[in-house]
Design an enzyme around this catalytic site. Structure first.
Site, PDB file in Angstrom:
ATOM      1  N   HIS A 428       0.829  -1.216   0.000  1.00  0.00           N
ATOM      2  CA  HIS A 428       0.000   0.000   0.000  1.00  0.00           C
ATOM      3  C   HIS A 428       0.860   1.261   0.000  1.00  0.00           C
ATOM      4  O   HIS A 428       0.461   2.291   0.559  1.00  0.00           O
ATOM      5  CB  HIS A 428      -0.971   0.023   1.195  1.00  0.00           C
ATOM      6  CG  HIS A 428      -1.510  -1.322   1.538  1.00  0.00           C
ATOM      7  ND1 HIS A 428      -2.372  -1.995   0.703  1.00  0.00           N
ATOM      8  CD2 HIS A 428      -1.287  -2.151   2.600  1.00  0.00           C
ATOM      9  CE1 HIS A 428      -2.664  -3.162   1.248  1.00  0.00           C
ATOM     10  NE2 HIS A 428      -2.010  -3.292   2.392  1.00  0.00           N
ATOM     11  N   CYS A 429       2.060   1.171  -0.561  1.00  0.00           N
ATOM     12  CA  CYS A 429       3.016   2.297  -0.566  1.00  0.00           C
ATOM     13  C   CYS A 429       3.442   2.688   0.842  1.00  0.00           C
ATOM     14  O   CYS A 429       4.054   3.737   1.031  1.00  0.00           O
ATOM     15  CB  CYS A 429       2.476   3.521  -1.297  1.00  0.00           C
ATOM     16  SG  CYS A 429       2.358   3.281  -3.050  1.00  0.00           S
ATOM     17  N   ALA A 430       3.113   1.858   1.833  1.00  0.00           N
ATOM     18  CA  ALA A 430       3.617   2.100   3.191  1.00  0.00           C
ATOM     19  C   ALA A 430       4.778   1.117   3.382  1.00  0.00           C
ATOM     20  O   ALA A 430       4.782   0.295   4.306  1.00  0.00           O
ATOM     21  CB  ALA A 430       2.516   1.876   4.215  1.00  0.00           C
TER      22      ALA A 430
END
Ligand SMILES: Cc1ncc(COP(=O)(O)O)c(C=O)c1O
Length: 472
Positions: A428-430
């Site tokens: 999640h781009c985290a």
């Protein structure tokens, strides 16, 4: 007879004894969001899909799609003509900035710049501040950021400024692996009198954590950083991509310097992001993009270029006219869908009262909170499911991110899709947070909710998950 005498006589004669019990007044029901009414405006609601990837992008209500059709007979560019069509579309475009300002409780449209998305808005801050960083300064961000609020600061400190001969450090704050809370002591340790900027998410898109922005503001204020204007304290940027869709945002109360979010997560079509910034910062900084439309009328010569008044100084090139109009109308529609007023705000340019925004978003936020609490409780009860971030009963982003013991998260998401439950698996781009938690591969499965998510959606999603993991 005195009043007291009357009462004692009544007591003696037994007419007031035993005292008559007053029936307790029923507590007034807190107003609730009418989710069925809300859903009736979305085409997906009749398809059987369980739309639970809302943290990535929200669904668009029918009215906003129709709005494009309605605008088509008078389609024109802005700031470019004398025709009635051009003047009218310019007016609608500019009024959209007022609606967005009200939505954020910003003092005026002068504090609002539009970009393509949150990512571009944060990059705009980075490029605007680029020349202002002094050798030895630092930026403080966190391990729970979306890459959009880490990579620009990494690039600034590791790639861009070193080429200009300046050393600027990018420092990263830890979070508690058990509770998902940001480590404020670590933040306070990292912020010092060379911290130009603190960049933090308003709500994490993976852990769900909402860091305490007031306390972070205080830490930034007390840093002792000497600003160019003689004032002291670090600037504060808030990534509100996951805050804007379901919370009341008040930039004055939050006392932020910069705040960014994307409209494609707030019901509107793709293509418009917002940067709020304090007016003196926008006034004093260099723009991010240069070119047409951002210059003062006729004030361009080979030796001198003067920029337009705010906010147009930050609007170089032909803007996403229809996107901005549709985005501001999305906010009006959200108020209508939540409050069902006698006279709709959608499709008008009537100044939107801030109180209506607050009432609408309070309803939305308590609705998604009850969904998230229910979802977390279901997730925590499934054997082998590890949930990340804060538990139920705290204010958090409306999502549940988890892994399943012995199962690949992508495979879990695909299995959920067979039940028409649209989870999303990946980092999640985290990426930083996944790596920090030692998730290998760096991936989790996420179910995320929106104002139009129903309790039935949550039930269907978790019943499906129980089946997928063999708990049913
Ligand atoms: C917390 C957070 N920040 C930033 C972004 C980036 O948004 P965009 O892709 O619209 O730039 C996202 C998108 O998921 C997000 O969740």
């Amino acid at each position: 007879m005195s009043h007291y005498g009357y009462v004692s006589e009544q007591l003696l004669t037994g007419r007031l004894w035993p005292p008559r019990r007053r029936r307790p007044k029923p507590e007034p029901e807190p107003p609730r969001l009418d989710v069925d009414r809300m859903r009736s405006h979305f085409d997906f609601a009749g398809t059987g899909r369980v739309v639970t990837n809302n943290a990535a992008t929200s669904q668009t209500p029918r009215e906003l799609i129709e709005l494009f059709r309605e605008l088509s007979p008078r389609y024109e560019s802005v700031h470019r003509g004398q025709s009635t069509a051009s003047r009218r579309i310019t007016e609608e475009f500019e009024e959209s900035f007022d609606t967005i300002a009200t939505w954020l409780n910003a003092p005026s449209r002068r504090c609002i710049a539009t970009y393509r998305n949150t990512t571009e808005a944060i990059n705009a801050v980075m490029y605007s501040l680029l020349t202002e960083f002094r050798d030895g300064d630092n930026v403080v961000t966190t391990l729970m950021e979306h890459n959009s609020n880490f990579v620009p600061w990494y690039a600034l400190s590791r790639e861009i400024l070193p080429r200009l001969g300046r050393r600027v450090e990018c420092r990263v704050v830890r979070f508690d692996h058990e509770t998902g809370e940001l480590d404020l002591d670590h933040l306070a340790e990292l912020v010092d009198d060379r911290t130009k900027l603190v960049c933090v998410t308003g709500a994490s898109n993976f852990l769900g954590t909402k860091p305490p922005l007031h306390r972070i503001r205080r830490i930034a204020d007390e840093s002792g950083y000497r600003r160019g204007d003689g004032r002291s304290g670090s600037l504060l940027l808030v990534d509100a991509a996951q805050l804007a869709p379901t919370s009341v945002i008040d930039v004055i109360a939050l006392d932020v310097d910069y705040l960014a979010f994307s409209f494609h997560k707030v019901l509107a079509p793709f293509g418009v992001g917002v940067l709020y910034a304090r007016e003196p910062l926008l006034q004093g900084s260099l723009p991010f993009l240069y070119g047409g439309d951002m210059i003062a009328e006729g004030r361009v010569s080979p030796d001198l270029v003067e920029y337009g008044d705010l906010p147009w100084k930050y609007a170089a090139g032909t803007p996403n006219v229809l996107g901005v109009i549709a985005s501001a109308q999305a906010l009006r529609l959200l108020v209508d869908l939540a409050l069902d007023p006698d006279e709709p705000w959608f499709g008008t340019a009537r100044p939107l009262p801030r109180t209506h925004v607050e009432s609408a978003m309070t309803l939305v936020s308590s609705h998604v909170r009850s969904l998230t609490d229910a979802a977390l409780r279901r997730a925590l009860a499934i054997p082998g499911v590890q949930v990340y971030g804060p538990g139920p009963d705290v204010s958090r982003s409306p999502l549940v991110a988890f892994t399943v013991r012995g199962r690949d998260s992508r495979q879990v998401a695909s299995a959920l899709d067979e039940h028409r439950v649209e989870a999303r698996a990946g980092c999640h781009c985290a990426t930083l947070a996944h790596l920090d938690l030692k998730l290998n591969p760096p991936a989790s499965c996420r179910l995320s909710f929106a104002a139009y998510t129903s309790h039935e959606d949550v039930d269907r999603a978790f019943t499906a998950l129980e089946r997928v993991v063999g708990a049913r």
